[in-house]
Design a protein around this motif. Structure first.
Motif, PDB file in Angstrom:
ATOM      1  N   UNK A  35      13.466 -49.733  12.351  1.00 48.61           N
ATOM      2  CA  UNK A  35      13.817 -50.933  13.106  1.00 48.61           C
ATOM      3  C   UNK A  35      13.723 -52.209  12.274  1.00 48.61           C
ATOM      4  N   UNK A  36      13.164 -52.109  11.080  1.00 53.28           N
ATOM      5  CA  UNK A  36      13.173 -53.260  10.173  1.00 53.28           C
ATOM      6  C   UNK A  36      14.599 -53.601   9.746  1.00 53.28           C
ATOM      7  N   UNK A  37      15.530 -52.658   9.936  1.00 52.75           N
ATOM      8  CA  UNK A  37      16.935 -52.883   9.592  1.00 52.75           C
ATOM      9  C   UNK A  37      17.765 -53.352  10.787  1.00 52.75           C
ATOM     10  N   UNK A  38      17.109 -53.611  11.914  1.00 56.72           N
ATOM     11  CA  UNK A  38      17.844 -54.028  13.112  1.00 56.72           C
ATOM     12  C   UNK A  38      18.557 -55.350  12.837  1.00 56.72           C
ATOM     13  N   UNK A  39      19.867 -55.424  13.092  1.00 57.45           N
ATOM     14  CA  UNK A  39      20.620 -56.648  12.775  1.00 57.45           C
ATOM     15  C   UNK A  39      20.219 -57.816  13.666  1.00 57.45           C
ATOM     16  N   UNK A  40      20.196 -58.998  13.078  1.00 54.94           N
ATOM     17  CA  UNK A  40      19.856 -60.211  13.819  1.00 54.94           C
ATOM     18  C   UNK A  40      21.091 -61.064  14.100  1.00 54.94           C
ATOM     19  N   UNK A  41      22.250 -60.447  13.949  1.00 56.29           N
ATOM     20  CA  UNK A  41      23.511 -61.072  14.344  1.00 56.29           C
ATOM     21  C   UNK A  41      24.314 -60.031  15.110  1.00 56.29           C
ATOM     22  N   UNK A  42      24.500 -60.273  16.395  1.00 53.91           N
ATOM     23  CA  UNK A  42      25.224 -59.353  17.272  1.00 53.91           C
ATOM     24  C   UNK A  42      26.322 -60.133  17.981  1.00 53.91           C
ATOM     25  N   UNK A  43      27.535 -60.067  17.450  1.00 54.81           N
ATOM     26  CA  UNK A  43      28.615 -60.862  18.021  1.00 54.81           C
ATOM     27  C   UNK A  43      28.243 -62.334  17.964  1.00 54.81           C
ATOM     28  N   UNK A  44      28.287 -63.041  19.111  1.00 59.05           N
ATOM     29  CA  UNK A  44      27.941 -64.469  19.120  1.00 59.05           C
ATOM     30  C   UNK A  44      26.434 -64.732  19.158  1.00 59.05           C
ATOM     31  N   UNK A  45      25.641 -63.667  19.220  1.00 59.08           N
ATOM     32  CA  UNK A  45      24.196 -63.811  19.356  1.00 59.08           C
ATOM     33  C   UNK A  45      23.517 -63.818  17.989  1.00 59.08           C
ATOM     34  N   UNK A  46      22.638 -64.802  17.775  1.00 63.35           N
ATOM     35  CA  UNK A  46      21.841 -64.873  16.558  1.00 63.35           C
ATOM     36  C   UNK A  46      20.372 -64.710  16.928  1.00 63.35           C
ATOM     37  N   UNK A  47      19.652 -63.891  16.145  1.00 62.22           N
ATOM     38  CA  UNK A  47      18.275 -63.582  16.500  1.00 62.22           C
ATOM     39  C   UNK A  47      17.264 -63.957  15.438  1.00 62.22           C
ATOM     40  N   UNK A  48      16.034 -64.117  15.883  1.00 60.75           N
ATOM     41  CA  UNK A  48      14.890 -64.342  15.002  1.00 60.75           C
ATOM     42  C   UNK A  48      13.823 -63.330  15.400  1.00 60.75           C
ATOM     43  N   UNK A  49      13.442 -62.466  14.464  1.00 64.29           N
ATOM     44  CA  UNK A  49      12.474 -61.424  14.783  1.00 64.29           C
ATOM     45  C   UNK A  49      11.057 -61.972  14.748  1.00 64.29           C
ATOM     46  N   UNK A  50      10.147 -61.264  15.390  1.00 63.05           N
ATOM     47  CA  UNK A  50       8.740 -61.654  15.400  1.00 63.05           C
ATOM     48  C   UNK A  50       7.882 -60.402  15.362  1.00 63.05           C
ATOM     49  N   UNK A  51       6.608 -60.590  15.067  1.00 64.57           N
ATOM     50  CA  UNK A  51       5.667 -59.480  14.985  1.00 64.57           C
ATOM     51  C   UNK A  51       4.673 -59.564  16.138  1.00 64.57           C
ATOM     52  N   UNK A  52       4.339 -58.422  16.702  1.00 63.66           N
ATOM     53  CA  UNK A  52       3.343 -58.427  17.762  1.00 63.66           C
ATOM     54  C   UNK A  52       1.937 -58.434  17.170  1.00 63.66           C
ATOM     55  N   UNK A  53       1.005 -58.904  17.954  1.00 62.03           N
ATOM     56  CA  UNK A  53      -0.392 -58.927  17.547  1.00 62.03           C
ATOM     57  C   UNK A  53      -0.863 -57.507  17.226  1.00 62.03           C
ATOM     58  N   UNK A  54      -1.677 -57.371  16.181  1.00 62.84           N
ATOM     59  CA  UNK A  54      -2.125 -56.042  15.746  1.00 62.84           C
ATOM     60  C   UNK A  54      -2.880 -55.309  16.854  1.00 62.84           C
ATOM     61  N   UNK A  55      -3.659 -56.048  17.630  1.00 69.49           N
ATOM     62  CA  UNK A  55      -4.405 -55.429  18.727  1.00 69.49           C
ATOM     63  C   UNK A  55      -3.453 -54.854  19.765  1.00 69.49           C
TER      64      UNK A  55
END
Length: 211
Positions: A35-55
């Motif tokens: 999932x590190x390769x999941x695209x952050x551009x999907x058609x007109x949608x632009x994304x910014x990924x984030x990380x969840x808390x380790x806990x």
């Protein structure tokens, strides 16, 4: 197959095989792609990924995931979370928003199962929908269990298919897909936005989640 008939079959199979045996030798499946390769551009949608808390990550027990905020303009934002479980045989079961959201202070105002059209994939799927409220702020949540070639909208049926597939396919892997958008004007517009994003992201999900 109706839920009643499915439940009867599950009970008979469990009686014959034993639940411990069912879950002890399941094959460990990996995502088609990390999932590190999941695209952050999907058609007109632009994304910014984030990380969840380790806990939180440790509590959820996921092997891989994507969490990102996508937008296609002002007031048109959707948060996506997809969690992949390689095996659910040792207590790392998929968590339902019906349990997690109230724990985060969100009240469930409405809960339903609705069909959404996905023209890009040429299909209609049934998904779970929640309307949440927290201190006057509202959100609409779409979610489904994307597991072993099925789209499942019910926690109950998810567990039944988990048992059946552990017997017939030797698999307990599974994925959970959740989309969230804040209600800006009204719930109808928010649902239209979520459905548009679901239509755009669905083909990409199938590139990562194994059937």
């Amino acid at each position: 197959m109706s839920p009643k008939h499915t439940a009867i079959i599950v009970i008979l199979l469990i009686s014959a095989a034993g639940l411990t045996t069912l879950f002890s030798h399941s094959e460990r499946i990996k995502p088609n792609r990390p999932f590190s390769q999941f695209p952050l551009e999907l058609g007109p949608w632009l994304g910014v990924s984030s990380q969840m808390d380790e806990k939180v990550y440790n509590i959820l027990g996921v092997e891989d995931y994507i969490m990102a905020n996508f937008s296609k303009g002002p007031g048109q934002a959707v948060n996506i979370y997809v969690g992949f479980y390689q095996s659910q045989s040792k207590g790392d079961l998929i968590h339902s928003p019906k349990n997690c959201m109230p724990g985060a202070g969100w009240n469930i105002v409405q809960s339903s199962v609705i069909p959404i059209d996905l023209p890009k994939s040429g299909k209609t799927i049934k998904i779970a929908r929640l309307l949440l409220n927290k201190d006057g702020q509202k959100q609409v949540v779409y979610y489904w269990f994307h597991s072993r070639g099925r789209i499942i909208s019910s926690e109950y049926m998810q567990k039944i298919w988990l048992v059946l597939d552990s017997i017939t396919k030797n698999r307990t892997d599974g994925s959970f897909v959740r989309l969230i958008a804040p209600v800006i004007k009204n719930e109808t517009e928010t649902e239209v936005l979520l459905t548009q994003f679901a239509d755009e992201v669905y083909p990409t999900l199938n590139q990562f989640i194994p059937n």
